[in-house]
Design an enzyme around this catalytic site. Structure first.
Site, PDB file in Angstrom:
ATOM      1  N   GLU A  53      34.221  12.293  25.856  1.00  0.00           N
ATOM      2  CA  GLU A  53      35.314  11.694  26.626  1.00  0.00           C
ATOM      3  C   GLU A  53      36.606  11.659  25.811  1.00  0.00           C
ATOM      4  OE1 GLU A  53      32.293  10.531  26.039  1.00  0.00           O
ATOM      5  OE2 GLU A  53      31.676   8.967  27.444  1.00  0.00           O
ATOM      6  N   CYS A  85      33.891   4.405  24.573  1.00  0.00           N
ATOM      7  CA  CYS A  85      34.587   5.318  25.479  1.00  0.00           C
ATOM      8  C   CYS A  85      34.967   4.641  26.780  1.00  0.00           C
ATOM      9  CB  CYS A  85      33.714   6.529  25.765  1.00  0.00           C
ATOM     10  SG  CYS A  85      33.501   7.555  24.318  1.00  0.00           S
ATOM     11  N   THR A 223      -3.221  15.351   3.003  1.00  0.00           N
ATOM     12  CA  THR A 223      -3.840  14.068   2.672  1.00  0.00           C
ATOM     13  C   THR A 223      -3.969  13.841   1.170  1.00  0.00           C
ATOM     14  OG1 THR A 223      -5.119  14.452   4.660  1.00  0.00           O
ATOM     15  CG2 THR A 223      -5.787  12.577   3.316  1.00  0.00           C
ATOM     16  N   GLU A 292       3.981  23.521  14.344  1.00  0.00           N
ATOM     17  CA  GLU A 292       3.584  24.936  14.351  1.00  0.00           C
ATOM     18  C   GLU A 292       2.133  25.158  13.945  1.00  0.00           C
ATOM     19  OE1 GLU A 292       6.152  28.110  13.533  1.00  0.00           O
ATOM     20  OE2 GLU A 292       7.926  26.887  13.263  1.00  0.00           O
ATOM     21  N   HIS A 298      -3.003  20.941  15.516  1.00  0.00           N
ATOM     22  CA  HIS A 298      -2.833  20.878  16.975  1.00  0.00           C
ATOM     23  C   HIS A 298      -3.901  19.998  17.608  1.00  0.00           C
ATOM     24  CE1 HIS A 298      -0.237  24.750  17.189  1.00  0.00           C
ATOM     25  NE2 HIS A 298       0.500  23.674  17.183  1.00  0.00           N
TER      26      HIS A 298
HETATM   27  P1  NDP Z   1      -4.043  23.495   9.532  1.00  0.00           P
HETATM   28  O1  NDP Z   1      -2.874  24.280   9.095  1.00  0.00           O
HETATM   29  O2  NDP Z   1      -4.082  22.915  10.885  1.00  0.00           O
HETATM   30  O3  NDP Z   1      -4.216  22.354   8.457  1.00  0.00           O
HETATM   31  C1  NDP Z   1      -5.225  21.410   8.635  1.00  0.00           C
HETATM   32  C2  NDP Z   1      -5.290  20.536   7.443  1.00  0.00           C
HETATM   33  O4  NDP Z   1      -4.207  19.616   7.435  1.00  0.00           O
HETATM   34  C3  NDP Z   1      -6.519  19.690   7.454  1.00  0.00           C
HETATM   35  O5  NDP Z   1      -7.610  20.387   6.966  1.00  0.00           O
HETATM   36  C4  NDP Z   1      -6.095  18.543   6.590  1.00  0.00           C
HETATM   37  O6  NDP Z   1      -6.335  18.861   5.225  1.00  0.00           O
HETATM   38  C5  NDP Z   1      -4.596  18.455   6.796  1.00  0.00           C
HETATM   39  N1  NDP Z   1      -4.304  17.277   7.606  1.00  0.00           N
HETATM   40  C6  NDP Z   1      -3.757  16.130   7.152  1.00  0.00           C
HETATM   41  N2  NDP Z   1      -3.667  15.238   8.104  1.00  0.00           N
HETATM   42  C7  NDP Z   1      -4.187  15.794   9.213  1.00  0.00           C
HETATM   43  C8  NDP Z   1      -4.368  15.320  10.528  1.00  0.00           C
HETATM   44  N3  NDP Z   1      -3.993  14.101  10.915  1.00  0.00           N
HETATM   45  N4  NDP Z   1      -4.948  16.157  11.419  1.00  0.00           N
HETATM   46  C9  NDP Z   1      -5.312  17.409  11.065  1.00  0.00           C
HETATM   47  N5  NDP Z   1      -5.169  17.892   9.835  1.00  0.00           N
HETATM   48  C10 NDP Z   1      -4.591  17.098   8.908  1.00  0.00           C
HETATM   49  O7  NDP Z   1      -5.366  24.341   9.272  1.00  0.00           O
HETATM   50  P2  NDP Z   1      -6.231  25.333  10.122  1.00  0.00           P
HETATM   51  O8  NDP Z   1      -7.218  25.879   9.187  1.00  0.00           O
HETATM   52  O9  NDP Z   1      -6.692  24.711  11.362  1.00  0.00           O
HETATM   53  O10 NDP Z   1      -5.232  26.494  10.533  1.00  0.00           O
HETATM   54  C11 NDP Z   1      -4.758  27.411   9.578  1.00  0.00           C
HETATM   55  C12 NDP Z   1      -4.824  28.815  10.165  1.00  0.00           C
HETATM   56  O11 NDP Z   1      -4.045  28.877  11.328  1.00  0.00           O
HETATM   57  C13 NDP Z   1      -4.279  29.866   9.238  1.00  0.00           C
HETATM   58  O12 NDP Z   1      -5.146  30.962   9.267  1.00  0.00           O
HETATM   59  C14 NDP Z   1      -2.968  30.263   9.833  1.00  0.00           C
HETATM   60  O13 NDP Z   1      -2.646  31.605   9.587  1.00  0.00           O
HETATM   61  C15 NDP Z   1      -3.187  30.015  11.290  1.00  0.00           C
HETATM   62  N6  NDP Z   1      -1.966  29.681  11.981  1.00  0.00           N
HETATM   63  C16 NDP Z   1      -1.587  30.419  13.065  1.00  0.00           C
HETATM   64  C17 NDP Z   1      -0.476  30.077  13.781  1.00  0.00           C
HETATM   65  C18 NDP Z   1      -0.122  30.821  15.018  1.00  0.00           C
HETATM   66  O14 NDP Z   1       0.667  30.329  15.827  1.00  0.00           O
HETATM   67  N7  NDP Z   1      -0.645  32.018  15.241  1.00  0.00           N
HETATM   68  C19 NDP Z   1       0.392  28.979  13.386  1.00  0.00           C
HETATM   69  C20 NDP Z   1      -0.097  28.259  12.247  1.00  0.00           C
HETATM   70  C21 NDP Z   1      -1.232  28.614  11.587  1.00  0.00           C
HETATM   71  P3  NDP Z   1      -6.490  17.653   4.177  1.00  0.00           P
HETATM   72  O15 NDP Z   1      -7.608  16.833   4.665  1.00  0.00           O
HETATM   73  O16 NDP Z   1      -6.673  18.273   2.879  1.00  0.00           O
HETATM   74  O17 NDP Z   1      -5.182  16.938   4.264  1.00  0.00           O
HETATM   75 ZN    ZN Z   2      31.328   7.220  23.697  1.00  0.00          ZN
END
Ligand code: NDP
Ligand code: ZN
Length: 361
Positions: A53, A85, A223, A292, A298
């Protein structure tokens, strides 16, 4: 009025100019019209800088008196970083103010309109409300919940795999799809991945676009703080990195990671609870979070029902294999009745890939 919609659409276009760079503020546009002539235009571009504004009224100058002002969000009525504003519009002696939608903050909602009406200005509310709400859905979510708007993103093959069984995921989708992802990175305050994705892919997690764009804060859920010190997110300072760790990690270990661009954030419990973490990010003014993956991350967000949107890319490729990971891992649900129910918002082609945007039902 038909002309009201026309000018409001222009105000929305103005608002979009600032979209993605006004956080933690909303994107707002304003248009001043006098006797069928546009005499002022304004967009809010950055928090701390003038509101839409202010720009529009300044441009209109004397012509603002007796004019109609179109604004995409209710004018503010409180002293923030800039004066209210609503007062400015009263002082400029405008005759009429057309507003698309109200400020969702319950403490301010309606007060700006009240101020205008008290001064005898005609106020019209609700012109193109849906478009205005959509434009600021991130801001509205943040203001009402104090937690970031969460977008879950994944790229998968047509058979729903996000990597091969060896963990190779470079690349599943096309360059066009990856560029689209970078646009989301630029538009979000922060981006989040799990420590396993850091181990598997060693990503930079920065924004790389032909037209440029800011890199979001990189957040890693780790973690026990086992991310290697030479990982790109630690060793390069192209963006800030926040490591989220459990309560058991020692201060000596955390000290190893301290860099000017790295911050270690410790939770109160030994594991990272998604909602606790989101509340913490909200306190640090993270209004939008782009998640991501990988698949375990996820799964945690889906099980916690902690997401507002899903952006999924499907490449015309087949990977196959029981052991190749899927977008949402973990142990999964037992009955269909427990499934997270979604509604498809949009489907489009990005280069050779399909992009699906879904929201929780
Ligand atoms: P993630 O990347 O999802 O990591 C998981 C780890 O994160 C857990 O093992 C844990 O380890 C830590 N963590 C901490 N807090 C949490 C929580 N609250 N919930 C879940 N995890 C937590 O691992 P993934 O093995 O599932 O996936 C990795 C694979 O995915 C790779 O191969 C990668 O290439 C692929 N990928 C593909 C993508 C795509 O879009 N195509 C995108 C991203 C990855 P800790 O206990 O040690 O903390
Ligand atoms: Zn304003």
């Amino acid at each position: 009025m038909q002309s009201d919609e026309r000018y409001m659409r222009l105000a929305l276009e103005m608002a979009k100019i600032g979209s993605g760079q006004t956080s933690p503020n909303p994107a707002v546009g304003a248009v001043v019209v006098k006797n069928g002539e546009i005499v002022g235009l304004g967009a809010h571009l950055k928090a701390g800088e003038p509101h839409a504004e202010v720009h529009a009224i300044r441009m209109a100058g004397e012509k603002a008196a007796g004019a109609t002002v179109y604004v995409t969000l209710e004018p503010c009525s409180h002293f923030g970083k800039t004066p209210p504003c609503a007062d400015l519009l009263v002082e400029a002696k405008v005759a009429r103010v057309v507003i698309a939608t109200t400020d969702p903050n319950p403490l301010v909602a309606g007060k700006g309109m009240e101020r205008l009406k008290q001064a005898g200005i005609e106020v019209v509310l609700g012109t193109l409300k849906e478009e205005a709400d959509e434009l600021n859905r991130v801001f509205f979510h943040y203001i009402t919940t104090k937690t970031p708007f969460v977008t879950l993103k994944y790229a998968s093959s047509l058979d729903g795999k996000i990597a091969t069984k060896t963990g190779d995921s470079k690349w599943i989708t096309s360059e066009a799809a990856r560029e689209d992802v970078h646009r989301y990175r630029a538009a979000n305050d922060a981006i989040l991945v799990g420590v396993n994705t850091i181990m598997a892919d060693n990503p930079h997690l920065t924004t790389r676009l032909p037209e440029g764009g800011k890199s979001p804060i990189r957040i890693i859920l780790d973690t026990d703080l086992r991310t290697p010190l030479h990982a790109n997110v630690i060793s390069n300072d192209e963006a800030e990195t926040w490591m989220v760790v459990g309560s058991q990690v020692s201060s000596e270990r955390m000290a190893l990671y301290q860099r000017s661009h790295v911050r270690v954030m410790q939770m109160n419990q030994p594991h990272i609870d998604i909602w606790e973490m989101l509340r913490m990010l909200g306190e640090h003014k993270i209004t939008s979070l782009f998640v991501e993956g990988g698949s375990r991350i996820h799964d945690s967000f889906v099980r916690s029902r902690a997401f507002q949107e899903i952006v999924a890319y499907f490449a015309p490729k087949l990977i196959g294999g029981h052991e190749a990971p899927t977008p949402v891992g973990g142990t999964g649900i037992l009955r269909m009745a427990e499934a997270a129910e979604l509604a498809i918002k949009r489907v489009e082609m990005v280069g050779p890939d399909i992009k699906v945007i879904a929201i929780p039902k």
